[in-house]
Motif scaffolding. Structure first.
Motif, PDB file in Angstrom:
ATOM      1  N   VAL A 101      -9.210 -31.733 -19.865  1.00  0.00           N
ATOM      2  CA  VAL A 101      -9.462 -30.233 -18.860  1.00  0.00           C
ATOM      3  C   VAL A 101      -9.107 -29.056 -18.929  1.00  0.00           C
ATOM      4  O   VAL A 101     -10.092 -27.415 -19.195  1.00  0.00           O
ATOM      5  N   ASP A 102      -7.749 -29.529 -19.269  1.00  0.00           N
ATOM      6  CA  ASP A 102      -6.755 -28.068 -19.796  1.00  0.00           C
ATOM      7  C   ASP A 102      -7.601 -27.211 -20.875  1.00  0.00           C
ATOM      8  O   ASP A 102      -7.029 -25.550 -21.042  1.00  0.00           O
ATOM      9  N   ASP A 103      -8.428 -27.332 -21.602  1.00  0.00           N
ATOM     10  CA  ASP A 103      -9.288 -26.675 -22.531  1.00  0.00           C
ATOM     11  C   ASP A 103     -10.286 -26.313 -22.625  1.00  0.00           C
ATOM     12  O   ASP A 103     -10.861 -25.093 -23.438  1.00  0.00           O
ATOM     13  N   LEU A 104     -10.464 -26.310 -21.249  1.00  0.00           N
ATOM     14  CA  LEU A 104     -12.273 -25.443 -20.378  1.00  0.00           C
ATOM     15  C   LEU A 104     -12.230 -24.086 -20.432  1.00  0.00           C
ATOM     16  O   LEU A 104     -12.839 -23.421 -21.078  1.00  0.00           O
ATOM     17  N   PRO A 105     -10.723 -23.471 -20.254  1.00  0.00           N
ATOM     18  CA  PRO A 105     -10.640 -22.062 -20.019  1.00  0.00           C
ATOM     19  C   PRO A 105     -10.737 -21.549 -21.369  1.00  0.00           C
ATOM     20  O   PRO A 105     -11.370 -20.337 -21.501  1.00  0.00           O
ATOM     21  N   ALA A 106     -10.077 -22.083 -22.469  1.00  0.00           N
ATOM     22  CA  ALA A 106     -10.718 -21.877 -24.242  1.00  0.00           C
ATOM     23  C   ALA A 106     -11.468 -21.799 -24.418  1.00  0.00           C
ATOM     24  O   ALA A 106     -12.426 -20.917 -25.575  1.00  0.00           O
ATOM     25  N   GLU A 107     -12.890 -21.758 -23.664  1.00  0.00           N
ATOM     26  CA  GLU A 107     -13.928 -22.938 -24.104  1.00  0.00           C
ATOM     27  C   GLU A 107     -14.928 -22.058 -23.428  1.00  0.00           C
ATOM     28  O   GLU A 107     -16.506 -21.783 -23.331  1.00  0.00           O
ATOM     29  N   GLY A 108     -14.541 -21.050 -22.439  1.00  0.00           N
ATOM     30  CA  GLY A 108     -14.980 -20.529 -21.211  1.00  0.00           C
ATOM     31  C   GLY A 108     -15.678 -20.815 -19.778  1.00  0.00           C
ATOM     32  O   GLY A 108     -16.581 -19.976 -18.881  1.00  0.00           O
ATOM     33  N   PHE A 109     -14.869 -22.545 -19.590  1.00  0.00           N
ATOM     34  CA  PHE A 109     -15.361 -23.131 -17.934  1.00  0.00           C
ATOM     35  C   PHE A 109     -14.019 -22.942 -17.500  1.00  0.00           C
ATOM     36  O   PHE A 109     -12.722 -23.469 -18.359  1.00  0.00           O
ATOM     37  N   PHE A 110     -14.132 -22.131 -16.484  1.00  0.00           N
ATOM     38  CA  PHE A 110     -12.938 -22.242 -15.590  1.00  0.00           C
ATOM     39  C   PHE A 110     -12.801 -23.136 -14.257  1.00  0.00           C
ATOM     40  O   PHE A 110     -13.848 -23.117 -13.797  1.00  0.00           O
ATOM     41  N   VAL A 111     -11.832 -23.731 -14.076  1.00  0.00           N
ATOM     42  CA  VAL A 111     -12.100 -24.144 -12.960  1.00  0.00           C
ATOM     43  C   VAL A 111     -11.120 -24.058 -11.455  1.00  0.00           C
ATOM     44  O   VAL A 111     -10.204 -23.938 -11.744  1.00  0.00           O
ATOM     45  N   CYS A 112     -11.513 -23.847 -10.502  1.00  0.00           N
ATOM     46  CA  CYS A 112     -11.230 -24.031  -8.945  1.00  0.00           C
ATOM     47  C   CYS A 112     -10.499 -25.077  -8.886  1.00  0.00           C
ATOM     48  O   CYS A 112     -11.260 -26.143  -9.447  1.00  0.00           O
ATOM     49  N   ASP A 115     -12.500 -25.771  -5.297  1.00  0.00           N
ATOM     50  CA  ASP A 115     -13.846 -25.305  -4.652  1.00  0.00           C
ATOM     51  C   ASP A 115     -13.844 -23.941  -5.057  1.00  0.00           C
ATOM     52  O   ASP A 115     -12.383 -23.444  -4.826  1.00  0.00           O
ATOM     53  N   LEU A 116     -15.065 -23.279  -5.020  1.00  0.00           N
ATOM     54  CA  LEU A 116     -14.685 -21.583  -5.063  1.00  0.00           C
ATOM     55  C   LEU A 116     -14.642 -21.427  -3.929  1.00  0.00           C
ATOM     56  O   LEU A 116     -13.574 -20.413  -3.118  1.00  0.00           O
ATOM     57  N   GLU A 117     -15.097 -21.673  -2.462  1.00  0.00           N
ATOM     58  CA  GLU A 117     -14.230 -21.559  -1.352  1.00  0.00           C
ATOM     59  C   GLU A 117     -13.602 -21.828  -1.083  1.00  0.00           C
ATOM     60  O   GLU A 117     -12.634 -20.257  -0.460  1.00  0.00           O
ATOM     61  N   GLU A 118     -12.312 -22.487  -1.311  1.00  0.00           N
ATOM     62  CA  GLU A 118     -10.759 -22.477  -1.076  1.00  0.00           C
ATOM     63  C   GLU A 118     -10.228 -21.532  -1.933  1.00  0.00           C
ATOM     64  O   GLU A 118      -9.016 -20.176  -1.468  1.00  0.00           O
ATOM     65  N   GLU A 119     -10.741 -21.367  -3.144  1.00  0.00           N
ATOM     66  CA  GLU A 119     -10.338 -20.100  -3.732  1.00  0.00           C
ATOM     67  C   GLU A 119      -9.855 -18.770  -3.448  1.00  0.00           C
ATOM     68  O   GLU A 119      -9.432 -17.608  -3.224  1.00  0.00           O
ATOM     69  N   LEU A 120     -11.662 -18.397  -2.312  1.00  0.00           N
ATOM     70  CA  LEU A 120     -11.848 -17.113  -2.420  1.00  0.00           C
ATOM     71  C   LEU A 120     -10.984 -16.789  -0.645  1.00  0.00           C
ATOM     72  O   LEU A 120     -10.094 -15.891  -0.435  1.00  0.00           O
TER      73      LEU A 120
END
Length: 205
Positions: A101-112, A115-120
């Protein structure tokens, strides 16, 4: 029909942005720069297109379709931590070199984180979130919700999270409103990473 009256269709976007649902689309849209959609020469070519997946389980089908397209667009996206392995496996099936999963940002997929609501909510802080609810005419409803036996006395952040996601229309409304309320230096890391990718896509278009 005269040739000078024929309007060409815009070229397909160079980048597809895969988002789990309409509230994610609303938040990302709120943070994107606004530009002209059409000129005297016809529709403006778009560097990217936001895609509502209708649920993360559909990510694989969209990745396969994008991989088969010619020219194949770049594909980036946003997902929740609990569903990140679904995205990981889908990327592996189309040949992307990701193992964790830690590889995802390098591929352009970013992990909340949740979820997004919690991040906001975390980025805005509870005081600003309450101001956003008031601006949207939802303060009284939130107070009534907070008095319900199941939620009375629970931490404010938990109540805000549940209230924001209790109905689909409200979830979309508040995702956009909260995103617009963010100061530029308070944009959550997953959203900031995605926006950087889209800025790169725009500069290449």
């Amino acid at each position: 029909m005269r040739d000078d009256l024929v309007r060409a269709e815009p070229a397909p976007p160079q980048t597809l942005v895969l988002l789990e649902g309409p509230s994610d689309v609303a938040a990302v849209t709120a943070l994107l720069p606004r530009g002209p959609r059409e000129t005297d020469d016809g529709p403006v070519r778009t560097a990217y297109s936001l895609v509502d997946l209708g649920g993360v389980t559909n990510v694989g089908a969209h990745l396969l379709r994008a991989a088969a397209a010619r020219p194949a667009p770049r594909v980036v996206g946003l997902c929740d931590a609990g569903e990140s392995r679904v995205v990981l496996r889908a990327l592996q099936r189309v040949g992307r070199e990701v193992t964790e999963v830690d590889d995802l940002p390098a591929e352009g997929f970013f992990v909340c984180e949740r979820d997004l609501e919690e991040e906001l909510i975390r980025a805005l802080g509870t005081t600003r979130c309450l101001e956003v609810l008031a601006d949207q005419g939802l303060a009284a409803r939130f107070e009534a919700f907070s008095r319900q036996r199941a939620w009375a006395g629970r931490p404010l952040t938990e109540r805000l999270h549940r209230f924001s996601g209790i109905a689909s229309g409200r979830k979309i409304l508040l995702a956009g409103a909260m995103a617009r309320a963010l100061a530029p230096d308070r944009v959550p890391a997953p959203l900031a990473g995605l926006l950087r990718r889209l800025q790169e896509a725009g500069s290449r278009a």
